[in-house]
Design a protein around this motif. Structure first.
Motif, PDB file in Angstrom:
ATOM      1  N   GLY A   7      24.385  44.394  -4.254  1.00 52.12           N
ATOM      2  CA  GLY A   7      25.025  45.494  -4.974  1.00 52.12           C
ATOM      3  C   GLY A   7      24.349  46.795  -4.618  1.00 52.12           C
ATOM      4  N   ALA A   8      25.144  47.760  -4.165  1.00 57.27           N
ATOM      5  CA  ALA A   8      24.565  49.019  -3.691  1.00 57.27           C
ATOM      6  C   ALA A   8      25.163  50.211  -4.416  1.00 57.27           C
ATOM      7  N   GLY A   9      25.593  49.997  -5.665  1.00 52.51           N
ATOM      8  CA  GLY A   9      26.001  51.107  -6.512  1.00 52.51           C
ATOM      9  C   GLY A   9      24.782  51.854  -7.014  1.00 52.51           C
ATOM     10  N   VAL A  28      19.162  45.333   1.389  1.00 48.61           N
ATOM     11  CA  VAL A  28      20.290  45.632   0.506  1.00 48.61           C
ATOM     12  C   VAL A  28      21.554  45.054   1.114  1.00 48.61           C
ATOM     13  N   THR A  29      22.483  44.697   0.243  1.00 48.41           N
ATOM     14  CA  THR A  29      23.705  44.087   0.736  1.00 48.41           C
ATOM     15  C   THR A  29      24.863  44.351  -0.216  1.00 48.41           C
ATOM     16  N   LEU A  36      26.110  50.883   4.367  1.00 51.03           N
ATOM     17  CA  LEU A  36      24.960  51.164   3.501  1.00 51.03           C
ATOM     18  C   LEU A  36      23.892  52.016   4.178  1.00 51.03           C
ATOM     19  N   GLY A  37      24.267  52.758   5.206  1.00 51.21           N
ATOM     20  CA  GLY A  37      23.283  53.584   5.899  1.00 51.21           C
ATOM     21  C   GLY A  37      22.609  54.593   4.994  1.00 51.21           C
ATOM     22  N   ASP A  38      23.373  55.220   4.091  1.00 53.76           N
ATOM     23  CA  ASP A  38      22.779  56.212   3.187  1.00 53.76           C
ATOM     24  C   ASP A  38      21.772  55.567   2.242  1.00 53.76           C
ATOM     25  N   VAL A  39      22.083  54.370   1.773  1.00 51.55           N
ATOM     26  CA  VAL A  39      21.151  53.673   0.882  1.00 51.55           C
ATOM     27  C   VAL A  39      19.865  53.339   1.626  1.00 51.55           C
ATOM     28  N   VAL A  40      20.000  52.812   2.829  1.00 47.74           N
ATOM     29  CA  VAL A  40      18.821  52.429   3.621  1.00 47.74           C
ATOM     30  C   VAL A  40      17.974  53.642   3.975  1.00 47.74           C
ATOM     31  N   SER A  41      18.617  54.779   4.189  1.00 50.00           N
ATOM     32  CA  SER A  41      17.873  55.988   4.572  1.00 50.00           C
ATOM     33  C   SER A  41      16.896  56.437   3.499  1.00 50.00           C
ATOM     34  N   HIS A  46      11.239  50.785   4.856  1.00 52.62           N
ATOM     35  CA  HIS A  46      10.930  49.467   4.288  1.00 52.62           C
ATOM     36  C   HIS A  46      12.178  48.755   3.802  1.00 52.62           C
ATOM     37  N   GLY A  47      13.343  49.195   4.279  1.00 51.38           N
ATOM     38  CA  GLY A  47      14.577  48.556   3.861  1.00 51.38           C
ATOM     39  C   GLY A  47      15.549  48.428   5.004  1.00 51.38           C
ATOM     40  N   THR A  48      16.443  47.465   4.877  1.00 49.95           N
ATOM     41  CA  THR A  48      17.486  47.252   5.864  1.00 49.95           C
ATOM     42  C   THR A  48      18.738  46.791   5.141  1.00 49.95           C
TER      43      THR A  48
END
Length: 205
Positions: A7-9, A28-29, A36-41, A46-48
């Motif tokens: 969940g990436a809300g 994250v998934t 989900l590039g913005d979330v990972v940025s 330390h995230g993918t």
């Protein structure tokens, strides 16, 4: 630890950031991990982003935070990768539960019965958590589970995020924290959590 966030809300993305700040690596998934590039940025290297099964396989602990309507699909996508995994459910059913019906938490447990489920991080929205995070007296975060390993993992992550874990009981107690329950949408610091829980537990009798 390795944390998989389903969940990436707003809540999922925020929890992913706090896990990284607490020293954990995060995958994250969602249904569309390629978006989900913005979330990972925001995860500082330390995230993918991974497909749901890969994120679960990566994880020592899964933070389960999709919107409620997508929760069964997320479990279906994860499939048997959830077997034996500690899963912390931060979702809430949309609307109060009917008397006698299983809690949202118990409903999800039935969909993945071999996972090690805990309920936590679902009583307050992300903006309230952000405001209270790390400030004394620490905000209490109630944990509901019947399993020792899930309780320990949830408590560790809650502490690392800047809150105070407070054990509320087994799976049955999760309904206290969901919509319509006395612990939902209530800011309770760690010094008052015992009294608030005692009052709430009366409703289960």
């Amino acid at each position: 630890m390795h944390i998989g966030v389903i969940g990436a809300g707003q809540l999922g993305a925020t929890l992913a950031e706090w896990c990284v700040e607490g020293g954990h690596d995060v995958a994250v998934t969602s249904r569309h991990p390629e978006r989900l590039g913005d979330v990972v940025s925001h995860l500082g290297g330390h995230g993918t982003a991974l497909p749901v099964p890969a994120a679960v396989e990566f994880a020592d602990v899964v933070l389960f935070a999709p919107n409620w309507e997508s929760a069964p699909e997320a479990i279906e996508l994860a499939g048997t990768t959830l077997d034996g995994k500690i899963v912390i459910d931060a979702t809430n059913p949309t609307g109060p539960l009917l008397d006698g019906a299983p809690s949202g938490f118990e409903s999800l447990m039935h969909l993945a019965p071999k996972a090690h489920w805990a309920k936590a991080l679902n009583t307050l929205p992300a903006n309230v958590l952000q405001r209270r995070r790390g400030h004394d007296p620490l905000l209490a975060e109630f944990v509901c589970t019947d399993l020792r390993d899930a309780r320990q993992a949830a408590s560790t992550l809650i502490r690392d995020m800047g809150f105070a874990p407070f054990y509320a009981g087994g799976a049955e107690a999760a309904r206290l924290t969901e919509p319509g329950g006395p612990l939902q949408r209530t800011e309770i610091d760690v010094f008052h959590a015992k009294d608030a829980l005692a009052e709430a537990l009366v409703t289960l009798r």
